[in-house]
Design a protein around this motif. Structure first.
Motif, PDB file in Angstrom:
ATOM      1  N   ARG A  98       0.946  -1.310   0.027  1.00 44.82           N
ATOM      2  CA  ARG A  98       0.061  -0.164  -0.104  1.00 44.82           C
ATOM      3  C   ARG A  98       0.763   1.197   0.071  1.00 44.82           C
ATOM      4  O   ARG A  98       1.703   1.499   0.666  1.00 44.82           O
ATOM      5  CB  ARG A  98      -0.941   0.107   1.133  1.00 44.82           C
ATOM      6  CG  ARG A  98      -1.813   1.019   1.116  1.00 44.82           C
ATOM      7  CD  ARG A  98      -2.853   1.135   2.125  1.00 44.82           C
ATOM      8  NE  ARG A  98      -3.538  -0.110   2.506  1.00 44.82           N
ATOM      9  CZ  ARG A  98      -3.821  -0.429   3.653  1.00 44.82           C
ATOM     10  NH1 ARG A  98      -3.441   0.297   4.851  1.00 44.82           N
ATOM     11  NH2 ARG A  98      -4.756  -1.698   3.786  1.00 44.82           N
ATOM     12  N   ILE A  99       0.440   2.155  -0.893  1.00 46.48           N
ATOM     13  CA  ILE A  99       1.126   3.426  -0.973  1.00 46.48           C
ATOM     14  C   ILE A  99       0.254   4.687  -0.351  1.00 46.48           C
ATOM     15  O   ILE A  99       0.827   5.456   0.269  1.00 46.48           O
ATOM     16  CB  ILE A  99       1.619   3.705  -2.541  1.00 46.48           C
ATOM     17  CG1 ILE A  99       2.227   2.703  -3.389  1.00 46.48           C
ATOM     18  CG2 ILE A  99       2.216   5.256  -2.749  1.00 46.48           C
ATOM     19  CD1 ILE A  99       3.372   2.429  -2.525  1.00 46.48           C
ATOM     20  N   ALA A 100      -1.119   4.627  -0.825  1.00 43.36           N
ATOM     21  CA  ALA A 100      -1.933   5.633  -0.025  1.00 43.36           C
ATOM     22  C   ALA A 100      -3.237   4.846  -0.053  1.00 43.36           C
ATOM     23  O   ALA A 100      -3.592   3.959  -0.821  1.00 43.36           O
ATOM     24  CB  ALA A 100      -1.831   6.934  -1.013  1.00 43.36           C
ATOM     25  N   LYS A 101      -4.172   5.520   0.672  1.00 45.40           N
ATOM     26  CA  LYS A 101      -5.483   5.120   1.005  1.00 45.40           C
ATOM     27  C   LYS A 101      -6.426   6.246   1.507  1.00 45.40           C
ATOM     28  O   LYS A 101      -6.055   6.937   2.121  1.00 45.40           O
ATOM     29  CB  LYS A 101      -5.504   3.829   2.097  1.00 45.40           C
ATOM     30  CG  LYS A 101      -6.830   3.329   2.147  1.00 45.40           C
ATOM     31  CD  LYS A 101      -6.519   2.052   3.372  1.00 45.40           C
ATOM     32  CE  LYS A 101      -7.837   1.496   3.498  1.00 45.40           C
ATOM     33  NZ  LYS A 101      -7.974   0.502   4.672  1.00 45.40           N
ATOM     34  N   SER A 102      -7.675   6.052   0.936  1.00 44.90           N
ATOM     35  CA  SER A 102      -8.569   6.930   1.476  1.00 44.90           C
ATOM     36  C   SER A 102      -9.199   6.630   2.923  1.00 44.90           C
ATOM     37  O   SER A 102      -9.049   5.365   3.151  1.00 44.90           O
ATOM     38  CB  SER A 102      -9.956   6.849   0.676  1.00 44.90           C
ATOM     39  OG  SER A 102     -10.029   7.438  -0.582  1.00 44.90           O
ATOM     40  N   ASN A 103      -9.417   7.591   3.694  1.00 47.12           N
ATOM     41  CA  ASN A 103      -9.568   7.443   5.126  1.00 47.12           C
ATOM     42  C   ASN A 103     -11.204   6.735   5.152  1.00 47.12           C
ATOM     43  O   ASN A 103     -11.879   7.018   4.092  1.00 47.12           O
ATOM     44  CB  ASN A 103      -9.739   8.667   5.712  1.00 47.12           C
ATOM     45  CG  ASN A 103      -9.924   8.737   7.448  1.00 47.12           C
ATOM     46  OD1 ASN A 103     -11.118   8.233   7.706  1.00 47.12           O
ATOM     47  ND2 ASN A 103      -8.982   9.020   7.917  1.00 47.12           N
ATOM     48  N   ILE A 104     -11.385   6.222   6.117  1.00 47.61           N
ATOM     49  CA  ILE A 104     -12.730   5.382   6.246  1.00 47.61           C
ATOM     50  C   ILE A 104     -13.850   6.424   6.317  1.00 47.61           C
ATOM     51  O   ILE A 104     -14.935   6.359   6.064  1.00 47.61           O
ATOM     52  CB  ILE A 104     -12.922   4.265   7.250  1.00 47.61           C
ATOM     53  CG1 ILE A 104     -13.797   3.546   7.240  1.00 47.61           C
ATOM     54  CG2 ILE A 104     -12.715   5.043   8.647  1.00 47.61           C
ATOM     55  CD1 ILE A 104     -13.886   2.164   7.890  1.00 47.61           C
ATOM     56  N   GLN A 105     -13.399   7.624   6.934  1.00 43.60           N
ATOM     57  CA  GLN A 105     -14.490   8.665   7.128  1.00 43.60           C
ATOM     58  C   GLN A 105     -14.982   9.319   6.050  1.00 43.60           C
ATOM     59  O   GLN A 105     -15.893  10.036   5.821  1.00 43.60           O
ATOM     60  CB  GLN A 105     -14.060   9.566   8.170  1.00 43.60           C
ATOM     61  CG  GLN A 105     -13.744   9.089   9.413  1.00 43.60           C
ATOM     62  CD  GLN A 105     -13.148   9.928  10.666  1.00 43.60           C
ATOM     63  OE1 GLN A 105     -12.289  10.719  10.194  1.00 43.60           O
ATOM     64  NE2 GLN A 105     -13.453   9.813  11.682  1.00 43.60           N
TER      65      GLN A 105
END
Length: 115
Positions: A98-105
């Motif tokens: 994983r490089i980047a990810k959206s926040n669950i919120q």
């Protein structure tokens, strides 16, 4: 260090194939030689996963974050234009790290993984 965990679609979800096709076409139009994005797939009904090319991984964090934000905007405009934060993204490297990810919120809240 980046996590080496591979991400697989959740069992039992049925992503919208037409959304995926549209997303793949738009990415291919912007990056026809796959120099930046080598693969686009769905993790679940709301999350798109983009696999980055090895050369792109060598770019600085600002470049990767800007790319992530732009890819999220494209995905949100296709998948959930009325509720853009419902659309999430993940950027992964060729090995699935994983490089980047959206926040669950909210999908627009994107964070780079720390090294």
């Amino acid at each position: 260090m980046f996590s080496k965990r591979r991400f697989q679609p959740k069992v039992g979800t049925v992503p919208d194939a037409s959304d995926l096709s549209r997303l793949q076409r738009l990415v291919a139009q912007q990056d026809p030689s796959s120099a930046l994005i080598t693969r686009v797939e769905l993790k679940d009904e709301d999350a798109a996963i983009f696999t980055l090319s090895t050369p792109l991984l060598k770019q600085n964090d600002r470049v990767k974050l800007d790319l992530a934000k732009n890819l999220w905007k494209i995905w949100a405009s296709i998948h959930s234009p009325e509720k853009p934060d419902a659309s999430k993204i993940e950027l992964v490297g060729p090995e699935g790290n994983r490089i980047a990810k959206s926040n669950i919120q909210g999908g627009s809240l994107i964070k780079l993984e720390t090294k």
